[in-house]
Design a protein around this motif. Structure first.
Motif, PDB file in Angstrom:
ATOM      1  N   VAL A   1       0.917  -1.165   0.041  1.00 40.15           N
ATOM      2  CA  VAL A   1       0.238   0.090  -0.154  1.00 40.15           C
ATOM      3  C   VAL A   1       0.814   1.337  -0.037  1.00 40.15           C
ATOM      4  O   VAL A   1       1.475   1.489   1.010  1.00 40.15           O
ATOM      5  CB  VAL A   1      -0.962  -0.161   1.150  1.00 40.15           C
ATOM      6  CG1 VAL A   1      -1.702   1.422   1.344  1.00 40.15           C
ATOM      7  CG2 VAL A   1      -1.794  -1.228   1.247  1.00 40.15           C
TER       8      VAL A   1
ATOM      9  N   ARG B   1      -4.247  -0.019  -7.437  1.00 44.88           N
ATOM     10  CA  ARG B   1      -4.679  -0.376  -5.870  1.00 44.88           C
ATOM     11  C   ARG B   1      -5.870   0.529  -5.658  1.00 44.88           C
ATOM     12  O   ARG B   1      -6.425   1.250  -6.327  1.00 44.88           O
ATOM     13  CB  ARG B   1      -3.645   0.505  -4.968  1.00 44.88           C
ATOM     14  CG  ARG B   1      -2.159   0.122  -5.251  1.00 44.88           C
ATOM     15  CD  ARG B   1      -1.956  -1.367  -4.734  1.00 44.88           C
ATOM     16  NE  ARG B   1      -0.536  -1.837  -4.723  1.00 44.88           N
ATOM     17  CZ  ARG B   1       0.079  -2.402  -5.897  1.00 44.88           C
ATOM     18  NH1 ARG B   1      -0.359  -2.645  -6.915  1.00 44.88           N
ATOM     19  NH2 ARG B   1       1.560  -2.540  -5.709  1.00 44.88           N
TER      20      ARG B   1
ATOM     21  N   CYS C   1      -4.531   3.785  -0.497  1.00 45.14           N
ATOM     22  CA  CYS C   1      -3.215   4.371  -0.391  1.00 45.14           C
ATOM     23  C   CYS C   1      -3.420   5.252   1.035  1.00 45.14           C
ATOM     24  O   CYS C   1      -4.224   5.595   1.737  1.00 45.14           O
ATOM     25  CB  CYS C   1      -2.835   5.433  -1.565  1.00 45.14           C
ATOM     26  SG  CYS C   1      -3.789   6.873  -1.461  1.00 45.14           S
TER      27      CYS C   1
END
Length: 222
Positions: free
Chosen positions: A125, A149, A152
């Motif tokens: 992450v 992703r 974050c």
């Protein structure tokens, strides 16, 4: 306001309150949005979650426009930009949970210390570099950190979770805080073992079709 819009507005209010109930946020610091038509619905600026109502949720266009007399969250820009750039994303949650924010304060990404990191789309992450809240610069950095992703960190700030809907985005936010808490404790115990990229790629594949992880978490954030 038709029934569909009311339900979405109620969902945003419920999600914002759930952030508090889960211990992921406090006061007025977090914000929640969901896709609505050609734009979005977002929590207003500076309103405590206990005082939110469906009528107080602000509609916005992807051009950044909103009705006169309303004031969207100061973080509306990255909500808008994520929804504009990621058509598979239907909801965005931003909060300042303790453990996520502690790593963000240190500017530290979260490595693959647990296989559940695969739920966020890859072997880490990322932590976006610092930029002042509400700015275009922060939005650009957040979009970069969110590439492939669903979550974050934002340096010296907090976290973002992006999901197919509000339920998914909330789940991701809670899972990320849990992972950050586990990592923080592991660092106190000793040296965490990091799983390999191949091991996480295998887990990403295994997650396809499994409960809330149905779909491709690396690409769909669903």
């Amino acid at each position: 306001m038709d029934q569909q819009e009311r339900q979405l507005r109620e969902g945003v209010v419920s999600a914002a309150r759930e952030l508090d109930a889960l211990g992921l946020n406090r006061g007025t610091s977090g914000n929640v949005s969901c896709r609505f038509g050609d734009g979005l619905l977002i929590t207003p600026s500076g309103v405590p979650t206990a005082e939110l109502t469906p009528e107080s949720i602000v509609p916005m266009g992807l051009d950044g426009s909103y009705p006169e007399g309303t004031k969207p969250s100061s973080e509306w820009r990255f909500h808008r930009d994520i929804l504009a750039a990621r058509p598979e994303v239907g909801a965005v949650v931003h909060a300042h949970p303790v453990h996520c924010t502690a790593f963000a304060i240190c500017g530290r990404p979260i490595p693959a210390v647990h296989y559940m990191i695969a739920a966020f789309g890859g072997p880490d992450v990322r932590c976006a570099p610092y930029a002042p809240y509400g700015t275009e610069a922060l939005s650009r950095l957040a979009l970069d950190a969110l590439e492939d992703r669903s979550c974050c960190l934002l340096a010296n700030h907090g976290m973002i979770a992006a999901g197919a809907d509000l339920r998914r985005a909330l789940w991701l936010a809670q899972e990320l805080e849990t992972l950050c808490q586990q990592y923080a404790v592991a660092l106190q115990v000793g040296t965490p073992q990091i799983l390999s990229d191949a091991e996480i790629a295998e887990t990403v594949e295994r997650f396809r079709g499994y409960g809330l992880n149905a779909g491709n978490p690396a690409k769909s954030a669903t």
